[in-house]
Scaffold this motif. Structure first.
Motif, mmCIF file in Angstrom:
data_model
loop_
_atom_site.group_PDB
_atom_site.id
_atom_site.type_symbol
_atom_site.label_atom_id
_atom_site.label_comp_id
_atom_site.label_asym_id
_atom_site.label_seq_id
_atom_site.Cartn_x
_atom_site.Cartn_y
_atom_site.Cartn_z
ATOM 1 N N GLY A 40 -14.883 30.951 -89.994
ATOM 2 C CA GLY A 40 -14.255 30.097 -88.999
ATOM 3 C C GLY A 40 -13.375 30.907 -88.061
ATOM 4 O O GLY A 40 -12.846 31.958 -88.425
ATOM 5 N N PHE A 41 -13.210 30.409 -86.829
ATOM 6 C CA PHE A 41 -12.378 31.063 -85.815
ATOM 7 C C PHE A 41 -11.101 30.256 -85.640
ATOM 8 O O PHE A 41 -11.149 29.034 -85.463
ATOM 9 C CB PHE A 41 -13.141 31.189 -84.497
ATOM 10 C CG PHE A 41 -14.309 32.120 -84.581
ATOM 11 C CD1 PHE A 41 -14.153 33.468 -84.282
ATOM 12 C CD2 PHE A 41 -15.560 31.677 -84.980
ATOM 13 C CE1 PHE A 41 -15.227 34.349 -84.360
ATOM 14 C CE2 PHE A 41 -16.630 32.542 -85.064
ATOM 15 C CZ PHE A 41 -16.461 33.886 -84.755
ATOM 16 N N PRO A 42 -9.941 30.916 -85.686
ATOM 17 C CA PRO A 42 -8.673 30.168 -85.704
ATOM 18 C C PRO A 42 -8.275 29.665 -84.318
ATOM 19 O O PRO A 42 -8.490 30.332 -83.304
ATOM 20 C CB PRO A 42 -7.677 31.218 -86.212
ATOM 21 C CG PRO A 42 -8.241 32.514 -85.772
ATOM 22 C CD PRO A 42 -9.736 32.356 -85.828
ATOM 23 N N VAL A 43 -7.687 28.502 -84.330
ATOM 24 C CA VAL A 43 -7.016 27.949 -83.156
ATOM 25 C C VAL A 43 -5.530 28.194 -83.353
ATOM 26 O O VAL A 43 -4.892 27.549 -84.201
ATOM 27 C CB VAL A 43 -7.325 26.453 -82.982
ATOM 28 C CG1 VAL A 43 -6.532 25.864 -81.804
ATOM 29 C CG2 VAL A 43 -8.818 26.233 -82.785
ATOM 30 N N ALA A 44 -4.971 29.159 -82.613
ATOM 31 C CA ALA A 44 -3.584 29.590 -82.818
ATOM 32 C C ALA A 44 -2.879 29.714 -81.474
ATOM 33 O O ALA A 44 -2.668 30.821 -80.966
ATOM 34 C CB ALA A 44 -3.537 30.907 -83.583
ATOM 35 N N PRO A 45 -2.502 28.597 -80.857
ATOM 36 C CA PRO A 45 -1.822 28.687 -79.545
ATOM 37 C C PRO A 45 -0.409 29.226 -79.639
ATOM 38 O O PRO A 45 0.109 29.777 -78.671
ATOM 39 C CB PRO A 45 -1.832 27.237 -79.056
ATOM 40 C CG PRO A 45 -1.891 26.416 -80.299
ATOM 41 C CD PRO A 45 -2.703 27.202 -81.274
ATOM 42 N N PHE A 46 0.228 29.088 -80.798
ATOM 43 C CA PHE A 46 1.625 29.520 -80.955
ATOM 44 C C PHE A 46 1.734 30.633 -82.007
ATOM 45 O O PHE A 46 2.731 30.721 -82.720
ATOM 46 C CB PHE A 46 2.510 28.336 -81.355
ATOM 47 C CG PHE A 46 2.294 27.125 -80.486
ATOM 48 C CD1 PHE A 46 2.433 27.217 -79.108
ATOM 49 C CD2 PHE A 46 1.907 25.908 -81.034
ATOM 50 C CE1 PHE A 46 2.227 26.101 -78.297
ATOM 51 C CE2 PHE A 46 1.706 24.806 -80.234
ATOM 52 C CZ PHE A 46 1.851 24.890 -78.853
ATOM 53 N N HIS A 47 0.672 31.458 -82.103
ATOM 54 C CA HIS A 47 0.611 32.597 -83.028
ATOM 55 C C HIS A 47 0.536 32.156 -84.496
ATOM 56 O O HIS A 47 0.614 32.983 -85.384
ATOM 57 C CB HIS A 47 1.813 33.535 -82.841
ATOM 58 C CG HIS A 47 2.017 33.987 -81.432
ATOM 59 N ND1 HIS A 47 1.151 34.843 -80.802
ATOM 60 C CD2 HIS A 47 2.982 33.671 -80.520
ATOM 61 C CE1 HIS A 47 1.564 35.061 -79.553
ATOM 62 N NE2 HIS A 47 2.677 34.355 -79.345
ATOM 63 N N ASN A 48 0.395 30.880 -84.714
ATOM 64 C CA ASN A 48 0.188 30.358 -86.064
ATOM 65 C C ASN A 48 -1.101 29.550 -86.052
ATOM 66 O O ASN A 48 -1.322 28.726 -85.146
ATOM 67 C CB ASN A 48 1.343 29.463 -86.511
ATOM 68 C CG ASN A 48 2.621 30.248 -86.724
ATOM 69 O OD1 ASN A 48 2.586 31.387 -87.178
ATOM 70 N ND2 ASN A 48 3.764 29.652 -86.371
ATOM 71 N N THR A 49 -1.976 29.774 -87.035
ATOM 72 C CA THR A 49 -3.265 29.087 -87.080
ATOM 73 C C THR A 49 -3.060 27.610 -87.409
ATOM 74 O O THR A 49 -2.460 27.274 -88.449
ATOM 75 C CB THR A 49 -4.178 29.740 -88.126
ATOM 76 O OG1 THR A 49 -4.363 31.123 -87.779
ATOM 77 C CG2 THR A 49 -5.529 29.050 -88.174
ATOM 78 N N LEU A 50 -3.579 26.738 -86.514
ATOM 79 C CA LEU A 50 -3.492 25.290 -86.761
ATOM 80 C C LEU A 50 -4.697 24.803 -87.553
ATOM 81 O O LEU A 50 -4.549 24.052 -88.511
ATOM 82 C CB LEU A 50 -3.401 24.549 -85.426
ATOM 83 C CG LEU A 50 -2.217 24.937 -84.510
ATOM 84 C CD1 LEU A 50 -2.214 24.080 -83.252
ATOM 85 C CD2 LEU A 50 -0.893 24.791 -85.254
ATOM 86 N N PHE A 51 -5.897 25.242 -87.157
ATOM 87 C CA PHE A 51 -7.122 24.869 -87.868
ATOM 88 C C PHE A 51 -8.216 25.850 -87.447
ATOM 89 O O PHE A 51 -8.005 26.704 -86.561
ATOM 90 C CB PHE A 51 -7.528 23.415 -87.596
ATOM 91 C CG PHE A 51 -7.591 23.058 -86.131
ATOM 92 C CD1 PHE A 51 -8.755 23.240 -85.391
ATOM 93 C CD2 PHE A 51 -6.482 22.526 -85.482
ATOM 94 C CE1 PHE A 51 -8.813 22.933 -84.049
ATOM 95 C CE2 PHE A 51 -6.534 22.206 -84.142
ATOM 96 C CZ PHE A 51 -7.700 22.404 -83.421
ATOM 97 N N LEU A 52 -9.401 25.733 -88.067
ATOM 98 C CA LEU A 52 -10.525 26.625 -87.829
ATOM 99 C C LEU A 52 -11.683 25.861 -87.215
ATOM 100 O O LEU A 52 -11.889 24.682 -87.512
ATOM 101 C CB LEU A 52 -10.984 27.292 -89.133
ATOM 102 C CG LEU A 52 -9.950 28.154 -89.868
ATOM 103 C CD1 LEU A 52 -10.531 28.650 -91.193
ATOM 104 C CD2 LEU A 52 -9.516 29.335 -89.019
ATOM 105 N N ILE A 53 -12.475 26.544 -86.373
ATOM 106 C CA ILE A 53 -13.679 25.970 -85.776
ATOM 107 C C ILE A 53 -14.871 26.800 -86.256
ATOM 108 O O ILE A 53 -14.882 28.028 -86.134
ATOM 109 C CB ILE A 53 -13.591 25.979 -84.238
ATOM 110 C CG1 ILE A 53 -12.501 25.011 -83.768
ATOM 111 C CG2 ILE A 53 -14.933 25.601 -83.625
ATOM 112 C CD1 ILE A 53 -12.338 24.952 -82.270
ATOM 113 N N TYR A 54 -15.877 26.086 -86.812
ATOM 114 C CA TYR A 54 -17.019 26.765 -87.428
ATOM 115 C C TYR A 54 -18.293 26.681 -86.588
ATOM 116 O O TYR A 54 -19.186 27.514 -86.747
ATOM 117 C CB TYR A 54 -17.323 26.147 -88.801
ATOM 118 C CG TYR A 54 -16.230 26.378 -89.821
ATOM 119 C CD1 TYR A 54 -16.228 27.505 -90.619
ATOM 120 C CD2 TYR A 54 -15.219 25.448 -89.968
ATOM 121 C CE1 TYR A 54 -15.223 27.708 -91.560
ATOM 122 C CE2 TYR A 54 -14.212 25.645 -90.910
ATOM 123 C CZ TYR A 54 -14.218 26.777 -91.699
ATOM 124 O OH TYR A 54 -13.229 26.969 -92.618
#
Length: 546
Positions: A40-54
Motif C-alpha cells: 500500500g502507498f501512504p496518504v501522509a499530508p502532515f508527515h503522518n500516515t493517515l491510511f493506505l491506498i492499494y
C-alpha cells in the motif's frame, strides 16, 4: 403431498442462484488474498500516515492516487473556515465519495473496500472520520496560540542547552585542574619511563578535552530532535535525526542478541582448549625439569615441541570457531582471508624456509647458547638462536647474524659439546731440524703445554710427529682444556711457552734447508747417535797443473 412437491420445486429454483453465488464468493476471496500481498502507498499530508491506498483508479496508479489525495487534504487544511461537519459521504454509481463543499477528496471503490475487507460505505465513513480528525488536529497545532507556546518552549530548550554546556565546561575545567595536580610524575614500567611528567599532562589534557567535546556534541545532537519535535512541520526532521542514532543502535543490539549463542559456543571452545594447553604445558614442565623421561626425547626439546603443539592447537581452535565469527559467511571476509593467505604464502617464502630450518636445527641439537662453534668461515660463541636467524659473537666482539637456512646447509664445528666432559684438544705444529733429538723436542713441547694456563694436566699432553719432510720434522703438541671459549688466549700462551722452553734448551725453532755440498759440514744426525771419535769431514781440494 402437494406441500412436498412445492418444496421440491422451490429448491430447484434456488439451487442455480446458490451455485452461481458460490463462485462469486470464492472469486472475491481470491481477490482479497491477492490484494493483501500488494504494497500500500501512504496518504501522509502532515508527515503522518493517515491510511493506505492499494488499488489504481482509471489511469491513476496507487502511488499517484495517494499523492493526489495527500495534496487535496493538505490544501483543505489551509482553509481557516474548515468545519468537520461539512465533510460528507455521498454514494455514486460506481463508488462512494468523500466530499467537502462539492470538492471530492477521495472516491472509494469496491476494490478499495475489498482490500480493507469491508464495504464501500463503511470504508468511506471511516476515511471521512480520519480526514476530519487529522485536519482539525493540524489546524490546532498550527494556530498562532500553539505556535507561540511552542516557540517559547523551544527558547526554553535552547536556554537549558546553553546552561548545560556552561556547566559541562566548568565541570571539566575543575576536573582538569585536579588531575594536573595528581599527575605530576611520570609513568614508569620497570626501568622504562613510558611517559614523563610533561607528556603525561599533555595526554591527560587531550583526553579530557576530547571527552568534553564529545559530551557537548552529544548533548547538542540530542537537543536537536527535541527542538524539531516541538513544531508539527519539523517533526519529520526530528524523527530522521533520532533514526540516525536509534537505527544503528537497534541493529547493533539485535545483532549482539542474535550473536549470543555463537558467542557462548566460542567461549566454551576457548575454555576447553585453555585447559588442554594447560595440561600440555604441565607435561612440558615435567620433561624440562627431568621429572618425566621419555626415551629418545631430550629435555631441551620440551620447550620448542610445546610451542609447535601450541601453534597447532590454536590453529585447530581457530578452524573450529571460524564459522561462528561474525561476518565469516560474507564474500568480503572470505576474499580478504584468501588475499592475506596468498600474500603471506608468497611474501614469506624465505622466512618460512628459515623457520623450518630453525625447527630442524632444534631437533638436531647441533649447538646451544654460549657454545663455541665454527659455521662455514665464522667462528665464535652462540649468543642467540631463534626461528629465523642464529647470532654469533666472534673473538673480535663482532655480532654476525646467519640465516638458519644457511646454517643448515653449511657444516658446523662445535668446540663445546664434549669439552666439559672429555675436554677439547688444543693442538699446534712446529717444525724442527733433524739435528734436534726428537725425545728432547717432545719433552719441551709437553713442558710448554703444562705451563700454559687453562691446560689440563690430566689427561697429560702428548706429541705426535705428523711428517718427516726433506729438511725437518713436524711435531704437533696436543693438550686438553675445558675452556673452549678461551681458545685464543690458550693458543697465545701455548706459543709463548713453546718459545721459552726451546730457547732455554738451546733448540732453534726453524726449518733448515740443505744443498748438495757436504764436504766440511757436520752431519745432521744427533750427536748421541754418532760414534765418539766422529769428526766433521774436511774440505777436499784438488790442484790442477797447467
Amino acid at each position: 403431498m402437494k406441500t412436498f412437491f412445492k418444496l421440491i420445486l422451490l429448491l430447484m429454483l434456488l439451487a442455480p442462484a446458490a451455485l452461481s453465488a458460490q463462485p462469486d464468493t470464492l472469486k472475491q476471496k481470491a481477490q482479497t488474498d491477492s490484494l493483501v500481498k500488494i504494497t500500500g502507498f501512504p496518504v501522509a499530508p502532515f508527515h503522518n500516515t493517515l491510511f493506505l491506498i492499494y488499488n489504481r483508479q482509471g489511469s491513476f496508479t496507487p502511488a499517484e492516487r495517494a499523492e493526489a489525495v495527500s495534496n487535496r487534504i493538505s490544501k483543505l487544511s489551509d482553509d481557516i473556515s474548515f468545519n468537520p461537519d461539512s465533510l460528507v459521504v455521498i454514494p455514486s454509481e460506481l463508488s462512494v465519495d468523500v466530499l467537502y463543499k462539492d470538492y471530492i477528496l477521495i472516491s472509494v471503490t469496491d476494490k478499495d473496500a475489498l482490500a480493507q475487507n469491508t464495504t464501500k460505505q463503511k470504508l468511506a465513513a471511516n476515511l471521512r472520520s480520519v480526514i476530519a480528525t487529522a485536519i482539525t488536529n493540524y489546524q490546532h497545532e498550527t494556530s498562532w496560540q500553539v505556535l507561540l507556546k511552542e516557540g517559547l518552549t523551544a527558547l526554553l530548550v535552547i536556554a537549558l542547552l546553553i546552561v548545560f554546556i556552561y556547566v559541562i565546561n566548568r565541570l571539566f575545567k575543575w576536573i582538569l585542574a585536579r588531575i594536573n595536580k595528581l599527575f605530576n610524575k611520570g609513568i614508569k614500567l620497570s626501568n622504562y619511563e613510558l611517559l614523563n611528567a610533561e607528556r603525561q599532562v599533555y595526554v591527560v589534557n587531550f583526553t579530557i578535552k576530547a571527552v568534553k567535546w564529545f559530551v557537548i556534541l552529544l548533548l547538542i545532537y540530542l537537543a536537536l530532535p527535541v527542538l524539531f519535535g516541538i513544531f508539527p512541520f519539523t517533526r519529520s526532521i526530528s524523527d530522521t535525526l533520532l533514526g540516525y542514532v536509534i537505527s544503528p543502535l537497534k541493529k547493533i543490539g539485535i545483532a549482539v542478541w542474535d550473536y549470543i549463542p555463537n558467542l557462548i559456543t566460542i567461549l566454551v571452545l576457548v575454555v576447553i582448549f585453555h585447559y588442554i594447553l594447560r595440561f600440555i604445558r604441565y607435561i612440558r614442565s615435567e620433561i624440562a625439569v627431568g621429572n618425566l623421561t621419555i626415551p629418545g626425547f631430550y629435555a631441551d626439546w620440551a620447550q620448542p615441541t610445546y610451542q609447535i603443539i601450541r601453534v597447532l592447537v590454536l590453529a585447530f581452535l581457530l578452524v573450529l570457531i571460524f564459522p561462528y565469527l561474525p561476518g565469516s559467511d560474507s564474500a568480503i571476509f572470505k576474499g580478504v582471508s584468501v588475499f592475506v593467505g596468498v600474500l603471506f604464502t608468497f611474501g614469506s617464502a624465505g622466512a618460512l624456509g628459515n623457520i623450518v630450518s630453525g625447527l630442524v636445527m632444534t631437533y638436531m641439537r647441533s649447538f646451544k647458547i654460549s657454545d663455541r662453534v665454527k659455521i662455514g668461515e665464522v667462528t665464535g660463541d652462540i649468543i642467540e638462536k631463534n626461528l629465523l636467524v642464529t647470532r654469533i659473537r666472534t673473538i673480535q666482539n663482532e655480532i654476525i647474524s646467519i640465516p638458519n637456512s644457511t646454517v643448515l646447509s653449511s657444516h658446523t664445528i662445535n668446540y663445546s659439546s664434549d669439552a666439559h666432559d672429555k675436554g677439547l684438544i688444543m693442538h699446534t705444529t712446529v717444525t724442527i731440524g733433524y739435528d734436534a733429538p726428537w725425545r728432547q723436542v717432545h719433552q719441551l713441547l709437553i713442558d710448554a703445554a703444562l705451563d700454559t694456563p687453562l691446560i689440563e694436566h690430566e689427561p697429560k699432553p702428548y706429541v705426535l710427529q705428523t711428517s718427516l719432510d726433506d729438511y725437518y720434522v713436524s711435531y704437533r703438541i696436543n693438550a686438553f682444556t675445558k675452556e673452549p671459549n678461551k681458545q685464543a688466549v690458550i693458543y697465545s700462551g701455548l706459543h709463548a711457552n713453546i718459545q721459552d722452553q726451546f730457547n732455554k734448551a738451546g733448540v732453534e725453532i726453524m726449518s733448515p734447508h740443505y744443498k748438495a755440498l757436504r764436504d766440511g759440514n757436520a752431519t745432521t744426525i744427533p750427536t748421541e747417535y754418532l760414534p765418539k771419535d766422529y769428526m766433521a769431514p774436511p774440505f777436499t781440494t784438488q790442484e790442477r797443473k797447467k
